[in-house]
Design a protein around this motif. Structure first.
Motif, PDB file in Angstrom:
ATOM      1  N   CYS A 129      29.468  31.093  35.089  1.00 54.31           N
ATOM      2  CA  CYS A 129      30.865  30.957  35.490  1.00 54.31           C
ATOM      3  C   CYS A 129      30.965  29.810  36.481  1.00 54.31           C
ATOM      4  N   MET A 187      33.753  28.466  39.385  1.00 51.00           N
ATOM      5  CA  MET A 187      34.926  28.916  40.132  1.00 51.00           C
ATOM      6  C   MET A 187      35.228  27.934  41.249  1.00 51.00           C
ATOM      7  N   GLU A 188      36.446  28.030  41.755  1.00 49.53           N
ATOM      8  CA  GLU A 188      36.799  27.250  42.928  1.00 49.53           C
ATOM      9  C   GLU A 188      35.932  27.727  44.090  1.00 49.53           C
ATOM     10  N   ALA A 211      33.855  38.375  40.468  1.00 49.84           N
ATOM     11  CA  ALA A 211      34.800  37.784  39.512  1.00 49.84           C
ATOM     12  C   ALA A 211      34.079  37.323  38.251  1.00 49.84           C
ATOM     13  N   CYS A 212      32.903  36.766  38.408  1.00 44.91           N
ATOM     14  CA  CYS A 212      32.119  36.334  37.246  1.00 44.91           C
ATOM     15  C   CYS A 212      31.679  37.542  36.422  1.00 44.91           C
ATOM     16  N   GLN A 259      32.730  38.048  46.353  1.00 44.56           N
ATOM     17  CA  GLN A 259      33.936  38.097  45.515  1.00 44.56           C
ATOM     18  C   GLN A 259      33.815  37.153  44.320  1.00 44.56           C
ATOM     19  N   HIS A 260      33.159  36.015  44.504  1.00 40.96           N
ATOM     20  CA  HIS A 260      32.939  35.086  43.401  1.00 40.96           C
ATOM     21  C   HIS A 260      32.032  35.715  42.345  1.00 40.96           C
ATOM     22  N   SER A 266      37.976  30.066  46.666  1.00 36.90           N
ATOM     23  CA  SER A 266      38.551  31.319  46.192  1.00 36.90           C
ATOM     24  C   SER A 266      37.846  31.700  44.894  1.00 36.90           C
ATOM     25  N   PRO A 267      37.795  32.986  44.584  1.00 38.46           N
ATOM     26  CA  PRO A 267      37.088  33.406  43.374  1.00 38.46           C
ATOM     27  C   PRO A 267      37.917  33.225  42.098  1.00 38.46           C
ATOM     28  N   LYS A 268      38.612  32.109  41.992  1.00 35.81           N
ATOM     29  CA  LYS A 268      39.409  31.820  40.796  1.00 35.81           C
ATOM     30  C   LYS A 268      38.503  31.221  39.721  1.00 35.81           C
ATOM     31  N   LEU A 269      38.424  31.921  38.582  1.00 32.58           N
ATOM     32  CA  LEU A 269      37.571  31.485  37.482  1.00 32.58           C
ATOM     33  C   LEU A 269      38.125  30.215  36.848  1.00 32.58           C
ATOM     34  N   LEU A 270      37.274  29.206  36.726  1.00 34.06           N
ATOM     35  CA  LEU A 270      37.654  27.970  36.058  1.00 34.06           C
ATOM     36  C   LEU A 270      37.109  27.916  34.635  1.00 34.06           C
TER      37      LEU A 270
END
Length: 95
Positions: free
Chosen positions: A77, A79-80, A29-30, A25-26, A83-87
């Motif tokens: 990318c 990410m956290e 997301a990237c 998932q990470h 979770s696959p939250k893009l930073l």
């Protein structure tokens, strides 16, 4: 049997700190974040690739590549980890 065992050992070693599937998932997301950039909107999905890079205590990073026709761009990318939250999306051309 020895050949299968050796091949499995090589594949496990090649995975490094990130095992296949662990952060799918990470990586997705990237991929999607890189592909969503305005300058890449006309590039098909086949022209965008993302790969797991690694992680530390809090951050996962993934590398992305766009290689289509005359466009060759790469970046990273962050990410956290949980979770696959893009930073951050980094374009290596602009570094």
């Amino acid at each position: 049997m020895i050949k299968k065992t050796l091949a499995a050992a090589i594949m496990i070693g090649a995975c490094g700190p990130v095992m296949a599937g662990e952060f799918d998932q990470h990586v997705k997301a990237c991929h999607d974040a890189a592909w969503a950039q305005e300058e890449f909107k006309d590039i098909p999905n086949a022209g965008v690739s993302a790969y797991p890079g690694g992680y530390d205590d809090k951050i996962f990073y993934s590398y992305w590549i766009i290689d289509w026709d005359d466009v060759q761009v790469a970046g990273k990318c962050t990410m956290e980890l949980n979770s696959p939250k893009l930073l951050q999306l980094i374009d290596f051309r602009k570094k």
